[in-house]
Structures are given as C-alpha cells and as structure tokens.
Design a protein around this motif. Structure first.
Motif: not given
Length: 276
Positions: A44-61
């Motif tokens: 109850p009360g927990a918010v959802f976080l998409d784990y992909r938001r914890l990556f910077n998403g920039h190449s090459p890593v």
C-alpha cells in the motif's frame, strides 16, 4: 549510514515496514521486473519505478549510472526530498532494489532500507496489498554524483587488479564466469575475480529472503572475499551486482564498490584483460 539517523535500519522485514506505512517521510518504491507484478498487487502506497530509469541509456554502455540531470528528473518525479526515507523492494530477491539503493548512495542520499524478500515475502507474510496505482507527489530534487567511492570505473579497476587488499566479486552465472556462455563479444571474467553467484545468498525456500548471514560470510571468506577488503562487484549490467553490492553493505563489509560498466563494458572491449 547510521541507523540513528534513519527511520528504519538498512535491512527490514515486513512487520517493520507495515508498522511505518503512512509515515509522511517514507517513500516505498517497487522496482519489480515488470509493471504487471505491481498491478497484480503491491505494498500500500508504493510507487512503481521502471528499472530502465536506473540506466543512462547512452551508447556504448547504456547500463552505466545516469547523468545528474537524468537522476534529478527521476527523483523529482518520485517526490524525493532530503528527509525522505526510501524503502526499495522488487520481485526477484533484490537485484533491482539494490541497484536503486546504490544509485541513492552515489548521490549522497543515505536514508534507505531494503525489504528482505521483497513483494514475495510481503505476500507470504499475508500483508495487505493494493492494485490501484499510487502516483507520487513531485518534488524538486537536485541530484549530484557525490559518493563516487561507491562506484568504480574501468581504468581504476584495471589499475587495482592484483593489488593488496583488493578483490573482485563476479556475481554472474558459473557459465558466464568460466566463459562457456557470454552476453558480450568476449567471454570469461575479470582477472583475479572470485565467483559467488548472486542467488547463492538467497533462501529459495523462503521467498528469496537473505540466508543466514554468518553462513554467507563464511562462504565468502572461503572464496577469498573478506570483510576488511575493498571489493569491486560486477555482473553483466550492474543488475545482479546491485544485490551483491547491497549484500556487502548489509554484511558490514568495509568497502564494496560497484562496477556499473560491468561485463557489458569489459567484455566488449579489446584492451581489457580476461581470464577463463
């Protein structure tokens, strides 16, 4: 991190969390592997976080630590403030939750806890769940990369391999460690790395809660990972090593640092030494 400065200790159980639900300084974050898990029932009360938001998403890593701008946006959206105590959990034993807590530590936010066993333990303990989405109240949070001693990057790691009182912890599968399987151009492991797969510390008969900690410490010591060392932990993308970083903190290891580039960086370069 001193427990005296925090609402809750680093490792908590479902009873402790339940007793603190509703506290205005508490932010419970669900970092489960899929949105479906959250929608099927969450704390109850927990918010959802998409784990992909914890990556910077920039190449090459793309799995590396997000930029300060990315983290400022993320934690503002989640409603984080300097007084917020975060409780993180997931549905897989602590990988994504650990990655989130590591990220908080890097930006100097030390008010956090991990729910042992995550949503699996919460459900097994017959605690209340809800299915309606909780929307966070946005804040204005300025994130900075402050505690960089929690992170180790490629050049520093290369320079420390084989030095006194420094160890490398590979949390991947045995096949990845031995080089019989690979998710990168090159297979194997970082020289001198000790293999202790992340799931070895989980009680598979008890909702993936952390096993007896004295036994885990003994197992790690037998493999050459001791409490007084500086330890760099890695996996493929600093997901599984999110848990081993967290585990080291819980066990009281002197210094556990995460190599967030992990094998996705090391194994895709031609200038990195490799053992099999």
């Amino acid at each position: 991190m001193s427990s005296e400065d925090n609402l809750l200790s680093l490792l908590i159980d479902s009873d402790q969390l339940e007793a603190n639900l509703g506290n205005t300084n508490l932010l419970v974050i669900d970092v489960s592997c899929s949105r479906e898990s959250y929608d099927n029932g969450h704390i109850p009360g927990a918010v959802f976080l998409d784990y992909r938001r914890l990556f910077n998403g920039h190449s090459p890593v793309p799995n590396k630590l997000p930029t300060q701008e990315q983290l400022s946006l993320l934690f503002s959206e989640l409603g984080l403030s300097r007084d917020t105590h975060v409780v993180a959990y997931d549905d897989e034993g602590g990988g994504w939750a650990g990655r989130l807590l590591w990220t908080l530590d890097v930006i100097g936010h030390a008010r956090y806890s991990y729910l042992n066993g995550g949503i699996l333990a919460w459900r097994a303990d017959d605690k209340a769940q809800e299915q309606e989405q909780t929307l966070p109240q946005a804040s204005h949070y300025q994130a900075e990369h402050i505690n960089l001693h929690e992170r180790i990057e490629l050049d520093e790691l290369k320079s420390k391999i084989g030095t006194e009182n420094f160890a490398v912890w590979d949390s991947r599968s045995r096949g990845e460690y031995e080089g019989t399987s690979s998710k990168a151009e090159r297979a194997g492991h970082i020289p001198t790395a000790v293999h202790y797969e992340w799931t070895e510390a989980m009680d598979k008969e008890n909702e993936l809660r952390i096993r007896d900690m004295a036994e885990i410490i003994t197992e790690l010591q037998t493999k050459g990972l001791t409490i007084d060392q500086e330890i760099a932990t890695y996996c493929q993308s600093h997901h599984r090593s999110g848990f081993t970083w967290l585990l080291g903190k819980i066990l009281g290891f002197k210094q556990v640092r995460a190599y967030d580039g992990s094998w996705n960086e090391w194994g895709n370069r031609s200038d990195t030494p490799i053992e099999t």
